[in-house]
Design an enzyme around this catalytic site. Structure first.
Site, PDB file in Angstrom:
ATOM      1  N   ARG A  15    -104.915 -78.368  35.181  1.00 28.93           N
ATOM      2  CA  ARG A  15    -104.377 -79.175  36.167  1.00 28.93           C
ATOM      3  C   ARG A  15    -103.820 -80.595  35.672  1.00 28.93           C
ATOM      4  O   ARG A  15    -104.278 -80.926  34.548  1.00 28.93           O
ATOM      5  CB  ARG A  15    -105.286 -79.160  37.352  1.00 28.93           C
ATOM      6  CG  ARG A  15    -105.587 -77.894  38.146  1.00 28.93           C
ATOM      7  CD  ARG A  15    -106.603 -78.098  38.997  1.00 28.93           C
ATOM      8  NE  ARG A  15    -107.968 -78.244  38.498  1.00 28.93           N
ATOM      9  CZ  ARG A  15    -109.238 -78.369  39.161  1.00 28.93           C
ATOM     10  NH1 ARG A  15    -108.911 -78.543  40.574  1.00 28.93           N
ATOM     11  NH2 ARG A  15    -110.141 -78.606  38.508  1.00 28.93           N
ATOM     12  N   LYS A  75    -109.814 -84.285  37.194  1.00 25.36           N
ATOM     13  CA  LYS A  75    -111.233 -84.320  37.030  1.00 25.36           C
ATOM     14  C   LYS A  75    -111.904 -85.649  36.697  1.00 25.36           C
ATOM     15  O   LYS A  75    -111.343 -86.548  36.122  1.00 25.36           O
ATOM     16  CB  LYS A  75    -111.560 -83.224  35.948  1.00 25.36           C
ATOM     17  CG  LYS A  75    -111.274 -81.902  36.407  1.00 25.36           C
ATOM     18  CD  LYS A  75    -112.275 -81.610  37.685  1.00 25.36           C
ATOM     19  CE  LYS A  75    -113.613 -81.434  37.444  1.00 25.36           C
ATOM     20  NZ  LYS A  75    -114.405 -80.962  38.406  1.00 25.36           N
ATOM     21  N   TYR A  94    -111.348 -86.889  41.340  1.00 32.78           N
ATOM     22  CA  TYR A  94    -112.649 -86.318  41.778  1.00 32.78           C
ATOM     23  C   TYR A  94    -113.773 -87.001  40.774  1.00 32.78           C
ATOM     24  O   TYR A  94    -113.529 -86.983  39.523  1.00 32.78           O
ATOM     25  CB  TYR A  94    -112.606 -84.762  41.339  1.00 32.78           C
ATOM     26  CG  TYR A  94    -111.853 -83.864  42.641  1.00 32.78           C
ATOM     27  CD1 TYR A  94    -112.281 -83.991  43.692  1.00 32.78           C
ATOM     28  CD2 TYR A  94    -110.825 -83.165  42.143  1.00 32.78           C
ATOM     29  CE1 TYR A  94    -111.550 -83.210  44.694  1.00 32.78           C
ATOM     30  CE2 TYR A  94    -110.122 -82.408  43.099  1.00 32.78           C
ATOM     31  CZ  TYR A  94    -110.557 -82.537  44.399  1.00 32.78           C
ATOM     32  OH  TYR A  94    -109.739 -81.639  45.467  1.00 32.78           O
ATOM     33  N   HIS A  96    -117.584 -86.843  41.427  1.00 30.19           N
ATOM     34  CA  HIS A  96    -118.839 -86.035  41.412  1.00 30.19           C
ATOM     35  C   HIS A  96    -119.932 -86.687  40.911  1.00 30.19           C
ATOM     36  O   HIS A  96    -120.478 -86.036  39.774  1.00 30.19           O
ATOM     37  CB  HIS A  96    -118.613 -84.629  40.804  1.00 30.19           C
ATOM     38  CG  HIS A  96    -117.806 -83.936  41.566  1.00 30.19           C
ATOM     39  ND1 HIS A  96    -117.924 -83.255  42.779  1.00 30.19           N
ATOM     40  CD2 HIS A  96    -116.350 -83.153  41.206  1.00 30.19           C
ATOM     41  CE1 HIS A  96    -116.852 -82.602  43.359  1.00 30.19           C
ATOM     42  NE2 HIS A  96    -115.908 -82.602  42.473  1.00 30.19           N
ATOM     43  N   GLU A 118    -113.531 -86.381  46.645  1.00 33.73           N
ATOM     44  CA  GLU A 118    -114.626 -85.695  47.429  1.00 33.73           C
ATOM     45  C   GLU A 118    -115.132 -86.358  48.470  1.00 33.73           C
ATOM     46  O   GLU A 118    -116.041 -85.606  49.045  1.00 33.73           O
ATOM     47  CB  GLU A 118    -115.444 -84.986  46.307  1.00 33.73           C
ATOM     48  CG  GLU A 118    -116.421 -85.777  45.704  1.00 33.73           C
ATOM     49  CD  GLU A 118    -115.987 -86.499  44.567  1.00 33.73           C
ATOM     50  OE1 GLU A 118    -116.824 -87.129  43.858  1.00 33.73           O
ATOM     51  OE2 GLU A 118    -114.948 -86.594  44.138  1.00 33.73           O
ATOM     52  N   ASP A 270    -120.439 -78.532  40.853  1.00 32.32           N
ATOM     53  CA  ASP A 270    -119.860 -79.603  40.366  1.00 32.32           C
ATOM     54  C   ASP A 270    -120.688 -80.944  41.027  1.00 32.32           C
ATOM     55  O   ASP A 270    -120.832 -82.160  40.696  1.00 32.32           O
ATOM     56  CB  ASP A 270    -118.650 -79.996  41.244  1.00 32.32           C
ATOM     57  CG  ASP A 270    -117.412 -79.698  40.453  1.00 32.32           C
ATOM     58  OD1 ASP A 270    -117.635 -79.653  38.890  1.00 32.32           O
ATOM     59  OD2 ASP A 270    -116.223 -79.402  40.909  1.00 32.32           O
TER      60      ASP A 270
END
Length: 371
Positions: A15, A75, A94, A96, A118, A270
């Site tokens: 991605r 990510k 993101y 996490h 998130e 995740d």
């Protein structure tokens, strides 16, 4: 503002944080966009398309990180990217962090402003930047689970739908949010016996109204989970507490009572996973076996369908990214207080309560620091 987007370097991550159309939107709003060469190749976006949309193409990730005031990714950064962090950099991706203490510490040390997709929670309680990936991961979880139930992949050899005269597979889904609901849609569509479990009775009532007699809904308790997974062919872990480590709902001891060759797909990986035996895997080696149970714990499931995932994700992130770029993060927060929920680190401090609680650390409300 100077906006940067680099090529993702996580194992089998295809991605990209921005599409050429996104670039055009930022440039039209008066911003400068810097794209690493071939950043979008994995999702089918050519460098020429980014250039044509108005981006400046840079050859290396370092050049992009060093130039940008805001980095837009998909990510969380990996350890080799920590060297590019600098004070007041806005990192919009993101994160996490509850499952990645070293990254959190690196961001705190360098003063990075961590804006996590998130944890951005809208006034209606929705999580709009997580939703598109949750939808994809939920649907993929059944697709992948069905594959790994096949005998050549280590499974028990059960077909989800069965055929006339044979039992259907039993699918248990832990968590009735976006991931769980989308998993349910696909599992029901494939003809499996589906049990949905959650602690939110109102949500279970809603799903019972939607799916009717095609599913079984159960309140999620330790005893109910232990019983349900012991009978399951496929278990989907779809639990989420925004910003916080996922609760360990599937105990290691439960696995001994599960059918040999049954499959657990832990979409919550995740955030550390909701199974005690979960460990992160990657698309090139996605499974491992514990006590005869196949575990699929890929930490970037939507990366398997990068074209769909990139378009879905950037459709959601563009609006908020433009607000940050237009006014700066601080003014964007003052204009739209929803942004406070997305800030995980700021000025060297943790600003997300659930994240701080995961490590037993103090935190300061983003609103106090940002103003």
């Amino acid at each position: 503002m100077k906006i940067g987007c680099v090529k993702e370097i996580k194992n089998n991550e295809y991605r990209v944080g921005m599409t050429p159309d996104n670039v055009k939107s930022y440039v039209s709003a008066g911003h400068q966009v810097y794209i690493q060469r071939d950043a979008g190749a994995g999702s089918g976006f050519r460098t020429e398309e980014y250039h044509g949309a108005g981006a400046v193409i840079l050859d290396t990730a370092k050049e992009v990180w060093d130039t940008a005031e805001m980095i837009i990714k998909v990510k969380e950064p990996l350890e080799e990217e920590y060297q590019y962090f600098h004070k007041d950099l806005i990192l919009y991706t993101y994160l996490h962090l509850a499952a990645d203490k070293p990254l959190m510490e690196a961001m705190l040390k360098t003063g990075v402003k961590g804006v996590a997709y998130e944890t951005l929670i809208e006034r209606d309680g929705s999580i709009p930047l997580l939703a598109p990936m949750s939808q994809i991961a939920g649907r993929l979880s059944i697709q992948e689970g069905a594959k790994y139930l096949e005998k050549p992949f280590g499974g028990s050899g059960v077909l989800l739908s069965g055929v006339p005269g044979t039992p259907k597979a039993d699918v248990v889904i832990l968590g009735a949010g976006s991931v769980g609901t989308n998993a349910c849609k696909i599992a029901v569509g494939m003809g499996a016996n589906v049990t949905m479990m959650d602690i939110n009775l109102a949500r279970l009532t809603y799903l019972d109204d939607i799916f009717g007699a095609r599913i079984q809904t159960l309140m999620s308790t330790d005893a109910a989970i232990e019983t349900a997974v012991s009978k399951a062919d496929l278990v989907i872990g779809a639990v989420l507490i925004p910003g916080k480590a996922a609760p360990k709902l599937i105990k290691k001891e439960y696995l001994k009572n599960m059918r040999p060759g049954s499959v657990i797909v832990d979409v919550a990986v995740d955030q550390g996973g909701c199974c005690e035996t979960t460990k992160v895997t990657y698309h090139d080696d996605p499974t491992f076996v514990v006590d005869g149970v196949v575990h699929y714990c890929v930490g970037n499931m939507p990366g398997a369908v990068p074209r769909t995932s990139t378009i879905a994700l950037t459709n959601a992130t563009l609006k908020y990214g433009l607000e940050i770029a237009r006014a700066g993060l601080e003014e964007a927060c003052r204009r739209n207080d929803v942004f406070y929920s997305s800030i995980n680190t700021y000025a060297g401090e943790i600003t997300c309560k659930n994240l701080a609680d995961s490590f037993g650390l103090p935190y300061t409300e983003a609103k106090i620091l940002v103003g």
